[in-house]
Design an enzyme around this catalytic site. Sequence first.
Site, PDB file in Angstrom:
ATOM      1  N   GLU A 119      20.143  23.471  25.163  1.00 31.73           N
ATOM      2  CA  GLU A 119      21.589  22.888  24.702  1.00 31.73           C
ATOM      3  C   GLU A 119      21.427  21.739  25.425  1.00 31.73           C
ATOM      4  O   GLU A 119      21.574  20.728  26.326  1.00 31.73           O
ATOM      5  CB  GLU A 119      21.616  23.928  25.713  1.00 31.73           C
ATOM      6  CG  GLU A 119      23.597  24.383  25.808  1.00 31.73           C
ATOM      7  CD  GLU A 119      24.627  24.889  26.421  1.00 31.73           C
ATOM      8  OE1 GLU A 119      25.452  25.024  26.405  1.00 31.73           O
ATOM      9  OE2 GLU A 119      23.699  25.236  26.935  1.00 31.73           O
ATOM     10  N   LYS A 195      29.079  27.386  20.334  1.00 24.06           N
ATOM     11  CA  LYS A 195      28.764  28.761  21.160  1.00 24.06           C
ATOM     12  C   LYS A 195      29.561  29.930  20.912  1.00 24.06           C
ATOM     13  O   LYS A 195      31.407  28.810  21.103  1.00 24.06           O
ATOM     14  CB  LYS A 195      28.911  27.502  22.067  1.00 24.06           C
ATOM     15  CG  LYS A 195      28.398  28.516  23.390  1.00 24.06           C
ATOM     16  CD  LYS A 195      28.183  27.972  24.981  1.00 24.06           C
ATOM     17  CE  LYS A 195      27.465  27.979  25.615  1.00 24.06           C
ATOM     18  NZ  LYS A 195      27.247  27.477  26.954  1.00 24.06           N
ATOM     19  N   CYS A 232      22.856  29.430  25.018  1.00 26.70           N
ATOM     20  CA  CYS A 232      23.297  29.606  26.080  1.00 26.70           C
ATOM     21  C   CYS A 232      24.271  31.156  26.339  1.00 26.70           C
ATOM     22  O   CYS A 232      22.654  32.316  26.309  1.00 26.70           O
ATOM     23  CB  CYS A 232      24.011  28.772  26.621  1.00 26.70           C
ATOM     24  SG  CYS A 232      23.540  28.479  28.673  1.00 26.70           S
TER      25      CYS A 232
END
Length: 383
Positions: A119, A195, A232
Amino acid sequence: MSGFEFESLEKTLEKYIPENELTEVKRILFGNPTKNLELHSSAEIVASERDFELQGHAFQSAPEQLRASRRVRVGLIQNRTVLPTDAPILDQISAAHSRIAELVEVAAMCDVNIVCFQETWTMPFAFCTREKEPWSEFAESAEDGPTTRFCQELAKKYNMVIVSPILEREALHNTLWNTAVVISNSGQVLGKTRKNHIPRIGDFNESTYYMEGNTGHKVFQTQFGKIAVNICYGRHHPLNWLMYSMNGAEIIFNPSATVGALSEPMWCIEARNAAIANHCYTCAINRVGTEHFKNEFTSGDGKKAHHDFGHFYGSSYVSAPDGSRSPGLSRTRDGLLVVELDLNMNRQISDKWSFKMTGRYAEYASELAKVVSEDFKPNIVKE
């Protein structure tokens, strides 16, 4: 023994468990064993010279009569930041590019088809500080920024699909996003995905910088299979994995940046659970090392201010739909994990366990629609 000295769970098991018991212990903990993947000796030499760990493993699937094997090699790269966090920004980005180029070259020597980085790989994970400057200056265009152009060159040079998670600056609205850019092995930008879930826990102050993504659950058709990127914190949300799977993902990458004190006991479970539940492969990637910041910051928990986020524990690994998983990379070193997959296993395990076939999705959808309505009342039976 401190957490920083503890290199990996696998090596500790091998050190202390008697050999006649170790195989069974690993079967129970990690599922069906992967076989060691024979990598080119030249790749191992270069990895040693460049001071990073290189592992190769292969999942074993059953041969079929009507379908040829669909073997794909994925590469997971974990690394520490190269320069101090207060070095000039362009120097930090350039150093990150150089380091990644070293690892990607070895990935190519290992015949990797798809490689994924960690990330926001071009920068420190500075979102703990709550400072906008200088960290916002690392943001760049997903379509034609310097990092995307750099990755396009690598992808075309090595005939490799590249998943490049960056801090994106969308010029139209001057908005920042946590984004993964997917670059085809042709060198063309296939697309981007953002994300979906932003943490609000401990030092993860990411909502100070960017909001939840607006790209949904995209799946990218590549020459080597259909892939998705669950960035994530999205790994904590089972429905997030589910929707990528529902859109046809055969491999879901989970590029992350997470620290030991917060999440390590969960790390080895979540991506593996997702592979089982969704009849697909999952790839969990985490950065490594401890990043120190000039200005101290607090965590909002009453404890003293500090200059670092904690230890990023690496331990990147791949899980298969049958519940097995590869050994993980080190908790302390840069590394490249090369894993060979047979995408036919996805359907084989789906036929065996039938989680999707037996899923009551219409019923779930109806119930969830009620849950999000303002007049929702829980379905609780009382005496």
